[in-house]
Scaffold this active site. Sequence first.
Site, mmCIF file in Angstrom:
data_model
loop_
_atom_site.group_PDB
_atom_site.id
_atom_site.type_symbol
_atom_site.label_atom_id
_atom_site.label_comp_id
_atom_site.label_asym_id
_atom_site.label_seq_id
_atom_site.Cartn_x
_atom_site.Cartn_y
_atom_site.Cartn_z
ATOM 1 N N ASP A 206 56.173 38.731 6.021
ATOM 2 C CA ASP A 206 57.320 38.378 5.178
ATOM 3 C C ASP A 206 57.115 38.835 3.732
ATOM 4 O O ASP A 206 58.037 39.389 3.110
ATOM 5 C CB ASP A 206 57.602 36.870 5.253
ATOM 6 N N THR A 234 53.737 39.614 12.229
ATOM 7 C CA THR A 234 53.495 38.232 11.832
ATOM 8 C C THR A 234 52.868 37.500 12.993
ATOM 9 O O THR A 234 53.531 37.224 13.994
ATOM 10 C CB THR A 234 54.788 37.519 11.379
ATOM 11 N N ASP A 236 51.914 34.518 13.220
ATOM 12 C CA ASP A 236 52.422 33.162 13.474
ATOM 13 C C ASP A 236 53.936 33.131 13.691
ATOM 14 O O ASP A 236 54.525 32.071 13.789
ATOM 15 C CB ASP A 236 51.970 32.177 12.399
ATOM 16 N N MET A 279 46.729 29.019 13.831
ATOM 17 C CA MET A 279 47.477 29.571 12.699
ATOM 18 C C MET A 279 48.942 29.177 12.736
ATOM 19 O O MET A 279 49.516 28.973 13.799
ATOM 20 C CB MET A 279 47.350 31.086 12.689
ATOM 21 N N GLY A 280 49.533 29.143 11.596
ATOM 22 C CA GLY A 280 50.933 28.755 11.476
ATOM 23 C C GLY A 280 51.092 27.998 10.177
ATOM 24 O O GLY A 280 50.929 26.790 10.112
ATOM 25 N N ARG A 281 51.329 28.780 9.116
ATOM 26 C CA ARG A 281 51.407 28.176 7.777
ATOM 27 C C ARG A 281 52.640 27.286 7.666
ATOM 28 O O ARG A 281 52.558 26.123 7.346
ATOM 29 C CB ARG A 281 51.497 29.286 6.740
ATOM 30 N N ILE A 395 41.906 34.509 16.878
ATOM 31 C CA ILE A 395 43.143 34.778 17.620
ATOM 32 C C ILE A 395 43.909 35.961 17.045
ATOM 33 O O ILE A 395 44.850 36.442 17.648
ATOM 34 C CB ILE A 395 44.061 33.525 17.715
HETATM 35 N N1 LIG Z 1 58.069 38.712 -3.365
HETATM 36 C C1 LIG Z 1 57.282 39.792 -3.284
HETATM 37 N N2 LIG Z 1 57.627 40.927 -3.935
HETATM 38 C C2 LIG Z 1 56.861 42.019 -3.861
HETATM 39 N N3 LIG Z 1 55.715 42.081 -3.161
HETATM 40 C C3 LIG Z 1 55.312 40.997 -2.485
HETATM 41 C C4 LIG Z 1 56.072 39.798 -2.517
HETATM 42 N N4 LIG Z 1 55.418 38.878 -1.771
HETATM 43 C C5 LIG Z 1 54.308 39.492 -1.302
HETATM 44 N N5 LIG Z 1 54.235 40.756 -1.728
HETATM 45 C C6 LIG Z 1 53.170 41.725 -1.462
HETATM 46 O O1 LIG Z 1 53.135 42.006 -0.056
HETATM 47 C C7 LIG Z 1 51.799 42.146 0.395
HETATM 48 C C8 LIG Z 1 51.539 41.246 1.565
HETATM 49 O O2 LIG Z 1 51.990 39.920 1.303
HETATM 50 P P1 LIG Z 1 51.290 38.656 1.981
HETATM 51 O O3 LIG Z 1 52.116 37.472 1.691
HETATM 52 O O4 LIG Z 1 49.860 38.614 1.602
HETATM 53 O O5 LIG Z 1 51.260 39.004 3.529
HETATM 54 P P2 LIG Z 1 52.409 39.155 4.610
HETATM 55 O O6 LIG Z 1 53.166 40.372 4.309
HETATM 56 O O7 LIG Z 1 51.629 39.257 5.865
HETATM 57 O O8 LIG Z 1 53.245 37.921 4.526
HETATM 58 C C9 LIG Z 1 50.899 41.855 -0.795
HETATM 59 O O9 LIG Z 1 50.430 43.077 -1.298
HETATM 60 C C10 LIG Z 1 51.808 41.141 -1.775
HETATM 61 O O10 LIG Z 1 51.447 41.389 -3.121
HETATM 62 O O1 LIG Z 2 42.461 34.346 5.062
HETATM 63 P P1 LIG Z 2 43.599 35.304 4.925
HETATM 64 O O2 LIG Z 2 43.332 36.621 5.539
HETATM 65 O O3 LIG Z 2 44.110 35.429 3.547
HETATM 66 O O4 LIG Z 2 44.765 34.791 5.814
HETATM 67 C C1 LIG Z 2 45.000 33.544 6.317
HETATM 68 C C2 LIG Z 2 46.456 33.480 6.635
HETATM 69 O O5 LIG Z 2 46.911 34.617 7.319
HETATM 70 C C3 LIG Z 2 47.785 34.270 8.376
HETATM 71 O O6 LIG Z 2 47.124 34.464 9.594
HETATM 72 C C4 LIG Z 2 48.987 35.159 8.391
HETATM 73 O O7 LIG Z 2 49.591 35.173 7.140
HETATM 74 P P2 LIG Z 2 50.478 36.404 6.674
HETATM 75 O O8 LIG Z 2 51.617 36.485 7.636
HETATM 76 O O9 LIG Z 2 50.941 36.054 5.300
HETATM 77 O O10 LIG Z 2 49.628 37.617 6.711
HETATM 78 C C5 LIG Z 2 48.087 32.790 8.125
HETATM 79 O O11 LIG Z 2 48.391 32.109 9.310
HETATM 80 C C6 LIG Z 2 46.821 32.324 7.463
HETATM 81 O O12 LIG Z 2 47.011 31.206 6.648
HETATM 82 MG MG LIG Z 3 53.273 35.865 5.167
#
Ligand SMILES: Nc1ncnc2c1ncn2[C@@H]1O[C@H](COP(=O)(O)OP(=O)(O)O)[C@@H](O)[C@H]1O
Ligand SMILES: O=P(O)(O)OC[C@H]1O[C@](O)(COP(=O)(O)O)[C@@H](O)[C@@H]1O
Ligand SMILES: [Mg+2]
Length: 472
Positions: A206, A234, A236, A279-281, A395
């Site tokens: 996301d 994703t 979760d 997992m599952g925030r 997982i």
């Molecule tokens: N609102 C946002 N705007 C721009 N970049 C973002 C935003 N949220 C997250 N990112 C960037 O996207 C990348 C992944 O986000 P993260 O939340 O860590 O994982 P995921 O994409 O799995 O949810 C990171 O490099 C982060 O800086």
């Molecule tokens: O320790 P890390 O790598 O930062 O990630 C832990 C987090 O990543 C996840 O597996 C997946 O999160 P994202 O979808 O933001 O990548 C969460 O369930 C968990 O809290």
């Molecule tokens: Mg995320």
Amino acid sequence: MALSSPEATNLNTAKIPENPSSPCSIHLQKLPHLTDYLPNLKPLPNPLENNTLYHPPAGFYIGQSEVVLGKIILDLSADSEAVSSHSPQVAYNRAGPRWQVFFEPKDIKAAIVTCGGLCPGMNTVIRELVVGLWEMYGVRQIYGVTAGYRGFYSRDPIELNPKLVHNWHKLGGTALETSRGGFDLNKIVDAIEHHGFNQVYIIGGDGTMRGAVNIFNEIQRRKLNVAVAGIPKTVDNDIGIIDRSFGFQTAVEMAQQAINAAHIEAESAVNGIGLVKLMGRSTGHIALHATLSSRDVDCCLIPEIDFYLEGEGGLFEFLEKRLKENGHAVLVVAEGAGQDMIPRTEAQKEERDESGNLVFLDFGAWIKSELKNWWTRDHANELFTVKYIDPTYMIRAVPANATDNLYCTLVAYSAIHGVMAGYTGFVPGLINGNYAYIPVEEVAHARNEVNIKDHKWAWVRSVTNQPDFVKP
Ligand SMILES: Nc1ncnc2c1ncn2[C@@H]1O[C@H](COP(=O)(O)OP(=O)(O)O)[C@@H](O)[C@H]1O
Ligand SMILES: O=P(O)(O)OC[C@H]1O[C@](O)(COP(=O)(O)O)[C@@H](O)[C@@H]1O
Ligand SMILES: [Mg+2]
């Protein structure tokens, strides 16, 4: 077959023929196209036409009018919302190869990047993007951007080819490496321009998709001939609209091993509790699916439900009953469950990871100590054991299973076909079992929470017979 113009993909509201049992119209979500801001781009016939080994049969190309409905279960009774509000049914363009493309293979320079946490199948998606671009469309300049978004501007991209990636689908993790944070919009788009990338494939969750929206908007603002596709990952399953992400089923399968172990530990102890954190925030899909498939779980706690520990109808009372009946119990908790119950310091309330995600406290460890306190307080002289298993990274740091690998392949190919057709700012994904193109903007903001009012959660309740935690 006639060339259909990209304009035909523009927002459409088509009426289903008048009929008392189908009184709804259809609203086609507008899919961004390079010609929206570069109107002089000219379409070309799909190079797949020149493939000497594979000759596309009739019906191979997807027409602009083919759509996938967002919702397939409707209530057609006169007083239902769908009918009384006359709100149109949302539809998305069907994914797949188009008869016309907007890139000449020799001019393509593609970039692939992985961001955020791991998910089984990331390497398969990378592999299939490389192989698909190379084999189907004859692309020869394919690059991996390493270490997530920051890699665009802080590292040299690496050249990818089918030989290099041939066995990546058998490996967990991401061979391109990933990271959190480091999102610097201008530096990223400058780097895209500097390297001459004109197709950008962004694999992530996301947060990544929110970043992809910003990149797409900036590319449009600069009027660059660069198509951007987001590929949702994703573990979760917290991204909305799509049925699920690749890797989810593998994660659920892996979770079974932890639940089995917890069950055996619990059964082998006197008053044994097996506790597993999955997992599952903000969503409890893994815990829910693992509970449904395991059948050994006595209680499943997810972020979407409120619950309490003490008193009538609470968790402790329920566990006490199960221990009396069966001598053991298995408790599965999602990582985001019960976060508001755990006492936090001021610093802990503010702690975020590099991407800005709230850092959660370990609910498993906390509930384990609460369980012990409760037992010592109420049953001081009776044996009691809690075995806590936290398989967090196990997982997700595994290769994808067969079903997920297949999904990875089809989602990667869908991304390639869409980008070749000139679509941009989109995400390919499974909707009701069919592959569709969804505007990335919509995906970036769509959450997928467990609906505790639907039948799936009711199944969990009937499998576990756990309380509904409604205070008497
Ligand atoms: N609102 C946002 N705007 C721009 N970049 C973002 C935003 N949220 C997250 N990112 C960037 O996207 C990348 C992944 O986000 P993260 O939340 O860590 O994982 P995921 O994409 O799995 O949810 C990171 O490099 C982060 O800086
Ligand atoms: O320790 P890390 O790598 O930062 O990630 C832990 C987090 O990543 C996840 O597996 C997946 O999160 P994202 O979808 O933001 O990548 C969460 O369930 C968990 O809290
Ligand atoms: Mg995320």
